[in-house]
Design a protein around this motif. Structure first.
Motif, PDB file in Angstrom:
ATOM      1  N   SER A   7      -2.190  70.365 -16.427  1.00 55.84           N
ATOM      2  CA  SER A   7      -0.767  70.855 -17.138  1.00 55.84           C
ATOM      3  C   SER A   7       0.231  71.026 -16.098  1.00 55.84           C
ATOM      4  N   ARG A   8       0.017  71.704 -14.872  1.00 57.45           N
ATOM      5  CA  ARG A   8       0.990  71.612 -13.670  1.00 57.45           C
ATOM      6  C   ARG A   8       1.301  70.188 -13.231  1.00 57.45           C
ATOM      7  N   MET A  51      -4.442  78.592 -23.390  1.00 58.32           N
ATOM      8  CA  MET A  51      -3.062  77.847 -23.962  1.00 58.32           C
ATOM      9  C   MET A  51      -1.872  78.360 -23.044  1.00 58.32           C
ATOM     10  N   ARG A 104      13.094  69.440 -19.463  1.00 58.03           N
ATOM     11  CA  ARG A 104      11.491  69.803 -19.900  1.00 58.03           C
ATOM     12  C   ARG A 104      10.826  69.864 -18.901  1.00 58.03           C
ATOM     13  N   ARG A 105      11.362  69.755 -17.563  1.00 55.38           N
ATOM     14  CA  ARG A 105      10.458  70.197 -16.498  1.00 55.38           C
ATOM     15  C   ARG A 105      10.581  71.854 -16.434  1.00 55.38           C
ATOM     16  N   CYS A 126      11.342  71.341 -27.866  1.00 59.57           N
ATOM     17  CA  CYS A 126      10.242  70.959 -26.932  1.00 59.57           C
ATOM     18  C   CYS A 126       9.856  69.346 -27.103  1.00 59.57           C
ATOM     19  N   GLY A 127      10.239  68.475 -28.053  1.00 60.50           N
ATOM     20  CA  GLY A 127       9.938  67.110 -28.189  1.00 60.50           C
ATOM     21  C   GLY A 127       9.121  66.634 -29.025  1.00 60.50           C
ATOM     22  N   MET A 128       8.483  67.343 -29.881  1.00 56.67           N
ATOM     23  CA  MET A 128       7.654  66.942 -30.830  1.00 56.67           C
ATOM     24  C   MET A 128       8.497  66.556 -32.193  1.00 56.67           C
ATOM     25  N   PRO A 144       1.866  76.327 -28.247  1.00 62.58           N
ATOM     26  CA  PRO A 144       1.731  76.029 -29.726  1.00 62.58           C
ATOM     27  C   PRO A 144       0.989  77.042 -30.505  1.00 62.58           C
ATOM     28  N   LEU A 175       5.568  75.560 -23.447  1.00 64.85           N
ATOM     29  CA  LEU A 175       5.260  75.941 -24.926  1.00 64.85           C
ATOM     30  C   LEU A 175       3.932  76.170 -25.204  1.00 64.85           C
ATOM     31  N   SER A 196      -4.936  73.639 -29.005  1.00 63.66           N
ATOM     32  CA  SER A 196      -5.013  72.281 -28.812  1.00 63.66           C
ATOM     33  C   SER A 196      -5.279  71.665 -27.176  1.00 63.66           C
ATOM     34  N   PHE A 197      -6.730  71.330 -27.006  1.00 66.78           N
ATOM     35  CA  PHE A 197      -6.580  71.027 -25.738  1.00 66.78           C
ATOM     36  C   PHE A 197      -7.886  70.326 -25.732  1.00 66.78           C
ATOM     37  N   MET A 256       1.252  67.396 -14.853  1.00 65.41           N
ATOM     38  CA  MET A 256       2.145  66.682 -15.932  1.00 65.41           C
ATOM     39  C   MET A 256       3.406  67.210 -15.857  1.00 65.41           C
ATOM     40  N   PHE A 257       3.945  68.186 -15.568  1.00 66.33           N
ATOM     41  CA  PHE A 257       5.250  68.571 -15.437  1.00 66.33           C
ATOM     42  C   PHE A 257       5.780  68.383 -14.023  1.00 66.33           C
ATOM     43  N   LYS A 291      -1.926  77.216 -19.451  1.00 65.11           N
ATOM     44  CA  LYS A 291      -1.687  75.980 -19.191  1.00 65.11           C
ATOM     45  C   LYS A 291       0.260  75.945 -19.416  1.00 65.11           C
TER      46      LYS A 291
END
Lengths: 259, 314
Positions: free
Chosen positions: B103-104, B145, B78-79, B53-55, B85, B83, B89-90, B106-107, B148
């Motif tokens: 969230s929508r 979460m 990633r589109r 996922c890129g972290m 987590p 995830l 976290s928000f 940003m993707f 999102k």
């Protein structure tokens, strides 16, 4: 549903909008506070003490300090807003979403830095409006003034973004704006012309980069300053490019972003 | 459908501290399945998810998602990955609906209020859409979460301990949500401490420990291969020895001969049959037992066994 992997425009706009909304949620504190502070400076320095100050040329002290005070606010607010904007998701853990989303350095910068810069521009407009109510001043080169305010807002928002990535605690978040930028701005000709300083302080002042920023903005307002305008524009642009390069490196290496 | 949606080869991650979190992980996930990744704390589950996922930046290996190299086509890939987590976290001060819309966007998805409403309704969040997230209960926050993560309709969804710290009722509700996603064709990879969750939800199960995958198989196949039946026959008078007629069964005496213990079977029902046969033999020979207790081993037993026998590999 079309998705352009080269540049995720919707992603950039989502971050930008989210950041602006976050800033407006705390609008009273983040807009009223710098406006009140600047107004107090104008009243105290411009109206009360200003009458006793003697400046080179025939410029009134009030109109002389407006660009300096504007720069003071631009530097501190741009840096603080951008640093807070990226630090908070790091602090709460919400940064996971930014890292897992299809957004790269360009989208992130446009979102975070763009929002911080826009807020600074809004603040600048409010402060200029407030100043106009208190003292009489003119903007000789309004288009250049707008361009320069935009350049400074973007540059110091980039610096703030770097600080936000670097900081691993709230204390570090405040170090650069309070302990470096604020003193440099006060000593950078906000309230005086460096022509008024005796040697060696005049020469020492020349190594303070903020001197060139303040004088650059002052030139766009008054049509005169301690340095040629191209020096100020050039130095600010160079600093902007350095910040962009640093952020590019951070995203490439994942420093303080990815484990 | 059995085509591969995620293919991980030789994935390694060594943190700056020197900790080797992933040690040559090979894993293939099939499109449309629910895959449960089981492992103790520090096993490498979250690092594995973070690598996809890129972290986390892997230090070795290769990841292919939707048939594309993640390192080269990360943005495109990633589109379609979502995830959830482990941590909540928000932006706690924001409203539910705004965070889901964010969230929508940003993707890279176009605004779609109808879809946002659908997601929020499916998670019973619609009535809370204008509430500040900080005002919600823990369970509701966890739903936010998930909302999102679903807002951009991912094909591949990672759920990192999705039901950690939620009550039983909400956990079952989450399972229903996950099941509904499977029905829609979403591939789901979930990590969990709750073996019950894996047993209930997963098509396949992987066990990870110390950064290595110990076992990957169909859940039912794991039970068949490693499952056991355990039966305890108790007696008032101790048996001096195991009766000769029961010699062919895996039996032993415990508690001074007052308890005859059977451990056998293979998860296919053989164990239960043998226990019934043992009972019949004893009845025929007049061996009177006063109690009988049987239990099938759970995935948890298998999981614990695997962790204590790391040499057992897939």
């Amino acid at each position: 549903m079309s998705f352009n992997p080269t540049f995720n425009a919707r992603g950039a706009f989502a971050i930008f909008k989210n950041e602006l909304m976050r800033m407006f949620r705390t609008a009273f504190g983040s807009i009223a506070s710098p406006v009140i502070t600047t107004s107090l400076y104008l009243v105290v320095f411009g109206a009360a003490i200003g009458s006793r100050m003697e400046l080179p040329g025939d410029v009134s002290y009030g109109s002389f300090i407006v660009p300096g005070l504007l720069m003071l606010t631009l530097l501190s607010e741009s840096t603080s807003n951008a640093s807070f904007g990226i630090y908070m998701p790091k602090f709460t853990g919400a940064i996971y979403e930014l890292l897992s989303a299809p957004v790269g350095v360009a989208e992130t910068l446009i979102g975070f830095v763009g929002a911080a810069a826009v807020k600074s521009m809004i603040l600048a407009a409010i402060i200029m409006g407030t100043a106009a109510l208190i003292i009489d001043y003119q903007v000789v080169h309004p288009i250049l003034a707008f361009g320069y305010i935009l350049l400074v807002s973007a540059t110091f928002s980039l610096l703030g973004f770097i600080i936000g990535l670097w900081a691993d605690g709230f204390e570090k978040l405040q170090i650069v704006p309070l302990l470096i930028l604020m003193p440099l701005t006060f000593l950078g000709g906000t309230f005086y012309s460096i022509e008024m300083l005796p040697e060696p302080w005049r020469s020492v002042t020349l190594v303070n980069p903020v001197v060139y920023l303040v004088n650059g903005l002052r030139w766009t307002f008054l049509g005169q300053s301690d340095f040629p305008i191209w020096v100020s524009f050039g130095a600010t642009l160079l600093f902007l490019l350095v910040c962009v390069a640093i952020i590019g490196w951070i995203f490439k290496t994942g420093w303080r972003l990815r484990e | 459908m059995t085509d591969t949606i995620l293919d991980i080869r030789g994935l390694e991650k060594t943190y700056k501290s020197g900790v080797k979190a992933l040690d040559g992980v090979d894993l293939t996930i099939r499109r449309g399945e629910i895959f449960a990744l089981l492992g103790p704390n520090g096993a490498g589950k979250t690092t594995l998810i973070g690598s996809v996922c890129g972290m986390v930046r892997p230090t070795g290996g290769r990841i292919e998602v939707f048939g594309k190299d993640l390192a080269k086509h990360w943005k495109q890939v990633r589109r379609d990955i979502g995830l959830v987590p482990q941590e909540l976290s928000f932006d706690m001060f924001d409203k539910v609906i705004r965070q889901v819309r964010f969230s929508r966007g940003m993707f890279g998805c176009e605004p779609d209020d109808a879809r946002i409403e659908e997601v929020l309704r499916s998670l019973s969040l619609w009535d809370k859409r204008d509430a500040q997230i900080r005002a919600l209960s823990g369970g509701m926050k966890r739903r936010v979460m998930i909302a999102k993560a679903l807002a951009h309709d991912p094909q591949l969804l990672f759920l990192d301990e999705p039901t950690a710290g939620v009550d039983v009722e909400l956990r079952r509700d989450m399972w229903r949500q996950i099941d509904a996603l499977r029905e829609k064709g979403t591939t789901i990879i979930l990590t969990t401490h709750y073996i019950e969750e894996a047993e209930e939800m997963a098509d396949r199960v992987g066990v990870i420990s110390k950064g290595r995958i110990l076992l990957v198989d169909e859940k039912d196949a794991i039970m068949a291969k490693l499952g056991r039946t355990e039966a305890h026959f108790t007696f008032d008078a101790p048996l001096p020895a195991i009766p000769a007629s029961l010699g062919e069964y895996p039996l032993h005496l415990e508690q001074g001969g007052t308890c005859l213990v059977y451990r056998g079977g293979d998860g296919t029902g053989k164990g239960k049959r043998e226990v019934a046969e043992i009972a019949q033999v004893m009845a025929r020979e007049g061996i009177v037992f006063t109690g009988m207790e049987t239990r099938e081993s759970t995935l948890e037993d298998i999981f614990v066994d695997l962790l204590h026998e790391p040499e057992v590999t897939a």
